[in-house]
Design a protein around this motif. Sequence first.
Motif, PDB file in Angstrom:
ATOM      1  N   GLY A  11      -5.403  -1.949  -4.619  1.00 27.72           N
ATOM      2  CA  GLY A  11      -6.705  -1.356  -4.321  1.00 27.72           C
ATOM      3  C   GLY A  11      -6.887  -1.118  -2.836  1.00 27.72           C
ATOM      4  N   LYS A  12      -6.484  -2.092  -2.025  1.00 28.36           N
ATOM      5  CA  LYS A  12      -6.593  -1.934  -0.570  1.00 28.36           C
ATOM      6  C   LYS A  12      -5.729  -0.775  -0.090  1.00 28.36           C
ATOM      7  CE  LYS A  12      -4.196  -4.546   2.134  1.00 28.36           C
ATOM      8  NZ  LYS A  12      -3.644  -5.700   2.877  1.00 28.36           N
ATOM      9  N   ALA A  13      -4.498  -0.675  -0.611  1.00 30.50           N
ATOM     10  CA  ALA A  13      -3.605   0.406  -0.198  1.00 30.50           C
ATOM     11  C   ALA A  13      -4.183   1.772  -0.565  1.00 30.50           C
ATOM     12  CB  ALA A  13      -2.229   0.220  -0.852  1.00 30.50           C
ATOM     13  N   MET A  14      -4.728   1.894  -1.769  1.00 35.13           N
ATOM     14  CA  MET A  14      -5.323   3.166  -2.182  1.00 35.13           C
ATOM     15  C   MET A  14      -6.591   3.474  -1.381  1.00 35.13           C
ATOM     16  SD  MET A  14      -3.351   4.547  -4.406  1.00 35.13           S
ATOM     17  CE  MET A  14      -2.040   3.837  -3.388  1.00 35.13           C
ATOM     18  N   GLY A  15      -7.316   2.431  -0.975  1.00 35.21           N
ATOM     19  CA  GLY A  15      -8.502   2.636  -0.140  1.00 35.21           C
ATOM     20  C   GLY A  15      -8.144   3.193   1.221  1.00 35.21           C
ATOM     21  N   ILE A  16      -7.091   2.656   1.832  1.00 32.20           N
ATOM     22  CA  ILE A  16      -6.645   3.165   3.132  1.00 32.20           C
ATOM     23  C   ILE A  16      -6.135   4.593   2.997  1.00 32.20           C
ATOM     24  CG2 ILE A  16      -4.995   2.813   5.001  1.00 32.20           C
ATOM     25  CD1 ILE A  16      -5.099  -0.174   4.375  1.00 32.20           C
ATOM     26  N   LEU A  17      -5.424   4.865   1.908  1.00 33.77           N
ATOM     27  CA  LEU A  17      -4.941   6.224   1.681  1.00 33.77           C
ATOM     28  C   LEU A  17      -6.114   7.194   1.501  1.00 33.77           C
ATOM     29  CD1 LEU A  17      -2.363   7.922   1.234  1.00 33.77           C
ATOM     30  CD2 LEU A  17      -2.645   7.522  -1.212  1.00 33.77           C
TER      31      LEU A  17
END
Length: 620
Positions: free
Chosen positions: A140-146
């Motif tokens: 979720g964090k990775a997709m949020g940064i993306l």
Amino acid sequence: MNPAEHPGTKTVPHKKTITIVILLAMFMAVLDCMIVSIALPTITAFYNADIAVSQWTMTGYLVTMTAAMLIFARLSEKYGKNRLFLAGMALFTASSLGCALAPILPVLIALRCVQGLGAAMSVSVLMAILFDIHRFEEHGKAMGILGATVALASVSGPVLGGFLVEFTGWQSIFFINIPVGMLLLVLGVFSMDLTAPQCNELFVMDISGAGSLVIAVVSFMLAVGFAAGGTLSFPVIACAGVCLGALAVFIRTEQRHKHPLLDLGIVTHGSFIIPLLGMCFLFTAVVILYVSVPLFFEGVMAYTPSQVGILFLLVAAILTIGSPLVGRAYDRTTWKHYTPAGLLIAVGGFFLFAATCSFRDPVVLAVALIITAIGFAFAQSPVNTEIMRGLPAKKSAVASGLNSAGRHFAMALGASLAALIYALYLHGADYYGVVTKAGPDLITGATMIAFTTAGVFCAVGVILYLFKERKPGIRRYGGIIEFVILIVTPLLLHTIVPVMIIIAPPFTYAGLGILSAGFALMIWSAREFRKTGTGFRLQDGRSILVSTGPFRFSRNPMYLGILIWLFGYAVILGSLGVFILPALFFVLAHSILIPIEEKRMEQLFREQYIGYQKQVGRWL
């Protein structure tokens, strides 16, 4: 996706470096979509060309990138995601140099198509790589940064493009890609694992499937582009017919090929297809907003382009800050309903703007945009996470490719649909000039319909998520394709009824009566379909096989409801073509798509029945 099978559970060297490379590559790909739109008038003047020809510097890039994504996602299974990503970056960088030095416009258009191929190679696997290097609880964090990176690139593109074109010339928008691309290549070679993947089975490329898919995608993009003119012209009908024919060939090919480009069985995975469709509806609504806001605020509120830019900066700031925060919350909490909650919030923002735009209160309109942006932030990173988790880890490249291709489809559809709404509304009032000079009342009416349509798209996404939940005990197979084709499409097309009423009042009431009868029959049939299922359930501690049988489409009154509904639209518009083309689409769906799901239902039933027999044997 099971957390145990995910490669991100292992420690990945240089994870931060790889993440930076991925994010900058995504930033460049999105930036290049936006920045050329600012330079288009200058490019047109430089080559002394017609705008209808020079706009292919944008269209060629988008069409090529969208058409090739799924093909490169499949090729990554043989050559490796990291290798394909870096090869795409190399091609993108080299073609950027060629674009900057193009002597004539046709060469520039051709090199932009090559640049689109490079972007497709990188973007198609980009999300899969990001998933692979992060632990399951960090997705979720990775997709949020993306998502924050995409939002930042979308807004900074026009600002950076305007600055470069004004002070250094249009060639600089391509020259700037070269040092950044070379840096990313060096960092990628240093940090990424470039060993070839281990293939346990023979890799065979589905050439015929790839060719028919490319034809279907290109003809679809051309059809929605031509349809933006507001008329059902011959190019629209021809491109739509080619698209349907190529799609039929693609589906038949994938059914029979031993190594298909796309396993059509994945469309029956509710945990994957519903988030994918929700993402498409979300981005369609987003693009409608991006097209409508400048037209309204410049044509009605007399804002300058820089003032409109400030509004977009506000939206981008909310997405840039909110998306990573929501992504972290998604990872840390057990509540997983962020996507439907975000879509519902966006519905409120869209409907608030549509209801209050006639009052022209800038404070209320700004609040509506803020509410909509918050909804986007709530939904963006969770929906991408759900898409990537919807398929097994070995299919991550396919999930990434479909995610990227679906997003570009949605963006193209949203832009064309917004243009179509404004064109139909203004043409209905006998105005054929520049949109921003049409007058406040006309622009306000068209904007109201556009924002209502965007709200309906998000509302349909919320409804889809309601169908994602399964009742405990009995497992249901199928229903997703039928629901999308037979219910979602009618709901979306019902949003343009106000425009139809304006265009063809003599046929309005009779057509609405026929249309409503067909719609009522479709709703009743859908409710009956949801009552059926095949699977197992527990009763008194024992597994009981339950088979109520599939509610087959061929015996479903839904089919009759569709035809009645389509005929109602044809009466309203007074055009037989409105009936023939969609009817042809539903006939193709009836003869091709539905049998795929029924075959899968039979296969799953057979597998579970064999398992049930083995279990009974152990009991005995």
